[in-house]
Design a protein around this motif. Structure first.
Motif, PDB file in Angstrom:
ATOM      1  N   PRO B  14       1.149 -14.550  -4.503  1.00  0.00           N
ATOM      2  CA  PRO B  14       0.475 -13.242  -4.973  1.00  0.00           C
ATOM      3  C   PRO B  14      -0.498 -13.048  -4.368  1.00  0.00           C
ATOM      4  O   PRO B  14      -1.442 -14.008  -3.689  1.00  0.00           O
ATOM      5  CB  PRO B  14       0.291 -13.741  -6.508  1.00  0.00           C
ATOM      6  CG  PRO B  14       0.316 -15.333  -6.409  1.00  0.00           C
ATOM      7  CD  PRO B  14       1.157 -15.540  -5.191  1.00  0.00           C
ATOM      8  N   SER B  15      -1.174 -11.812  -4.249  1.00  0.00           N
ATOM      9  CA  SER B  15      -2.439 -11.306  -3.545  1.00  0.00           C
ATOM     10  C   SER B  15      -3.698 -11.739  -4.460  1.00  0.00           C
ATOM     11  O   SER B  15      -3.560 -12.297  -5.526  1.00  0.00           O
ATOM     12  CB  SER B  15      -2.544  -9.932  -3.345  1.00  0.00           C
ATOM     13  OG  SER B  15      -2.604  -9.281  -4.518  1.00  0.00           O
ATOM     14  N   ARG B  16      -4.732 -11.827  -3.587  1.00  0.00           N
ATOM     15  CA  ARG B  16      -5.895 -12.070  -4.533  1.00  0.00           C
ATOM     16  C   ARG B  16      -6.201 -11.186  -5.432  1.00  0.00           C
ATOM     17  O   ARG B  16      -6.739 -11.661  -6.621  1.00  0.00           O
ATOM     18  CB  ARG B  16      -7.123 -11.989  -3.378  1.00  0.00           C
ATOM     19  CG  ARG B  16      -8.616 -12.585  -3.760  1.00  0.00           C
ATOM     20  CD  ARG B  16      -9.561 -12.537  -2.676  1.00  0.00           C
ATOM     21  NE  ARG B  16      -9.177 -13.676  -1.874  1.00  0.00           N
ATOM     22  CZ  ARG B  16      -9.899 -14.532  -1.925  1.00  0.00           C
ATOM     23  NH1 ARG B  16     -10.700 -15.025  -2.859  1.00  0.00           N
ATOM     24  NH2 ARG B  16      -9.408 -15.818  -0.949  1.00  0.00           N
ATOM     25  N   ALA B  17      -6.012 -10.082  -5.536  1.00  0.00           N
ATOM     26  CA  ALA B  17      -6.323  -9.166  -6.548  1.00  0.00           C
ATOM     27  C   ALA B  17      -5.169  -9.351  -7.719  1.00  0.00           C
ATOM     28  O   ALA B  17      -5.690  -9.125  -8.834  1.00  0.00           O
ATOM     29  CB  ALA B  17      -5.776  -7.842  -5.826  1.00  0.00           C
ATOM     30  N   LEU B  19      -4.119 -12.227  -8.523  1.00  0.00           N
ATOM     31  CA  LEU B  19      -4.488 -13.568  -9.041  1.00  0.00           C
ATOM     32  C   LEU B  19      -5.702 -13.254  -9.838  1.00  0.00           C
ATOM     33  O   LEU B  19      -5.892 -13.586 -11.124  1.00  0.00           O
ATOM     34  CB  LEU B  19      -5.012 -14.486  -8.072  1.00  0.00           C
ATOM     35  CG  LEU B  19      -3.580 -15.300  -7.376  1.00  0.00           C
ATOM     36  CD1 LEU B  19      -4.232 -16.139  -6.239  1.00  0.00           C
ATOM     37  CD2 LEU B  19      -3.191 -16.202  -8.591  1.00  0.00           C
ATOM     38  N   ALA B  20      -6.649 -12.392  -9.452  1.00  0.00           N
ATOM     39  CA  ALA B  20      -7.926 -11.825 -10.098  1.00  0.00           C
ATOM     40  C   ALA B  20      -7.319 -11.196 -11.600  1.00  0.00           C
ATOM     41  O   ALA B  20      -7.954 -11.672 -12.623  1.00  0.00           O
ATOM     42  CB  ALA B  20      -8.618 -11.042  -9.548  1.00  0.00           C
ATOM     43  N   VAL B  23      -6.251 -13.840 -13.874  1.00  0.00           N
ATOM     44  CA  VAL B  23      -7.240 -14.751 -14.639  1.00  0.00           C
ATOM     45  C   VAL B  23      -8.034 -13.757 -15.599  1.00  0.00           C
ATOM     46  O   VAL B  23      -8.277 -14.515 -16.728  1.00  0.00           O
ATOM     47  CB  VAL B  23      -8.196 -15.211 -13.498  1.00  0.00           C
ATOM     48  CG1 VAL B  23      -9.526 -15.588 -14.121  1.00  0.00           C
ATOM     49  CG2 VAL B  23      -7.892 -16.119 -12.581  1.00  0.00           C
ATOM     50  N   ASP B  24      -8.142 -12.617 -15.612  1.00  0.00           N
ATOM     51  CA  ASP B  24      -8.681 -11.625 -16.440  1.00  0.00           C
ATOM     52  C   ASP B  24      -7.809 -11.754 -17.597  1.00  0.00           C
ATOM     53  O   ASP B  24      -8.520 -11.816 -18.983  1.00  0.00           O
ATOM     54  CB  ASP B  24      -8.862 -10.341 -15.977  1.00  0.00           C
ATOM     55  CG  ASP B  24     -10.036 -10.261 -15.022  1.00  0.00           C
ATOM     56  OD1 ASP B  24     -11.012 -11.030 -14.892  1.00  0.00           O
ATOM     57  OD2 ASP B  24     -10.055  -9.080 -14.413  1.00  0.00           O
ATOM     58  N   GLU B  25      -6.518 -11.534 -17.438  1.00  0.00           N
ATOM     59  CA  GLU B  25      -5.603 -11.486 -18.468  1.00  0.00           C
ATOM     60  C   GLU B  25      -5.565 -12.748 -19.289  1.00  0.00           C
ATOM     61  O   GLU B  25      -5.912 -12.714 -20.575  1.00  0.00           O
ATOM     62  CB  GLU B  25      -4.197 -11.573 -18.151  1.00  0.00           C
ATOM     63  CG  GLU B  25      -3.042 -10.498 -18.570  1.00  0.00           C
ATOM     64  CD  GLU B  25      -2.031 -10.480 -17.664  1.00  0.00           C
ATOM     65  OE1 GLU B  25      -0.981 -11.391 -18.329  1.00  0.00           O
ATOM     66  OE2 GLU B  25      -2.089  -9.387 -16.901  1.00  0.00           O
TER      67      GLU B  25
END
Lengths: 81, 190
Positions: B14-17, B19-20, B23-25
């Motif tokens: 997965p891209s960094r975006a 993943l971010a 994480v927020d979810e």
């Protein structure tokens, strides 16, 4: 000793016993504005532990001091929000 | 951990975006699960209507309300007596069935003994400035405690809903109580 804080209001619950000192303190605090200090005068020995417990378990209030005087327990609670 | 080497790791990563976003979810889900923003709740089931057993639910309900809890007290069977405006002022203490009573059960069972023990307790309550049942109900109502009267026992025991304190919720049953208990941080049966 009560001149130590800038007291906005004094609540007299002398004679009242559990749960009234805490319940009336809560109602009195609700009527104050932010940063105001409430002085509570109680004769219930349990009020020392109860008001301490209530203040630490309740948001928006801070227990500044408690004094055990001649038959009267004095509590100073500040409204923080 | 698998020791297999994925065929094309670059394609599945997965891209960094992404993943971010994940994480927020997860952080949102955690916040919801821990219920910090939801407020604290307490649910009490009150089933007893003697003078001594009427106090604990009312004292805890009013105190929890002072702590900022959203409180519901579901009254069923004899617990409905606490909500009856007139009879709540005249709750009785049983002189039998309590080995701590100063009189033996055989004497306590004599006619009129409940009245004697009730009067003794009422005097102690007055002498100690202990809040009365009526005061505790009124105070709790003022502080936003929700008193619920079980519909099944209202019907079973022929209560007149008009005789309850103003502000008592009627037309509720076990499912309502269960829902409140499931949502609550503290659940008590008294």
């Amino acid at each position: 000793m009560s001149a130590e804080f800038d007291i906005a209001e004094t609540l007299d619950v002398k004679g009242a016993s559990c749960p009234m000192p805490v319940v009336k303190t809560k109602s009195a605090i609700d009527d104050l504005s932010e940063d105001a200090v409430l002085e509570v005068l109680a004769t219930d020995a349990g009020s020392m532990s109860d008001i301490d417990g209530w203040a630490s378990g309740t948001e928006g209030v801070e227990l500044l001091d408690q004094e055990e005087g001649d038959d009267v327990y004095r509590h100073y609670v500040r409204k923080t929000e | 951990m698998s020791t297999d080497t994925p065929d094309a790791p670059g394609d599945e990563m997965p891209s960094r975006a992404e993943l971010a976003a994940r994480v927020d979810e997860l952080e949102d889900a955690l916040a919801e699960a821990t219920g910090e923003d939801d407020g604290k709740k307490m649910s009490i089931i009150a089933t007893k209507g003697t003078l001594d057993m009427a106090y604990p639910p009312l004292i805890l309900a009013s105190t929890a309300a002072a702590f900022g809890y959203e409180v519901t007290v579901f009254h069923t069977f004899w617990g409905l007596e606490i909500l009856h405006e007139e009879r709540s002022k005249d709750l009785k203490l049983s002189s039998v069935g309590n080995p701590n009573m100063p009189v033996p059960n055989a004497v306590a069972a004599l006619p009129g003994m409940d009245r004697v023990t009730t009067k003794m307790m009422e005097k102690k309550i007055a002498d100690n400035d202990t809040a009365t049942i009526e005061e505790l109900v009124e105070t709790s109502l003022d502080m936003g405690v929700e008193f619920q009267a079980c519909q099944m026992t209202i019907d079973l025991m022929d209560y007149d809903e008009a005789e309850f304190y103003d502000g008592v919720t009627t037309g509720v049953g076990a499912a309502t109580a269960l829902q409140d208990m499931a949502d609550a941080d503290i659940q008590l049966l008294v």
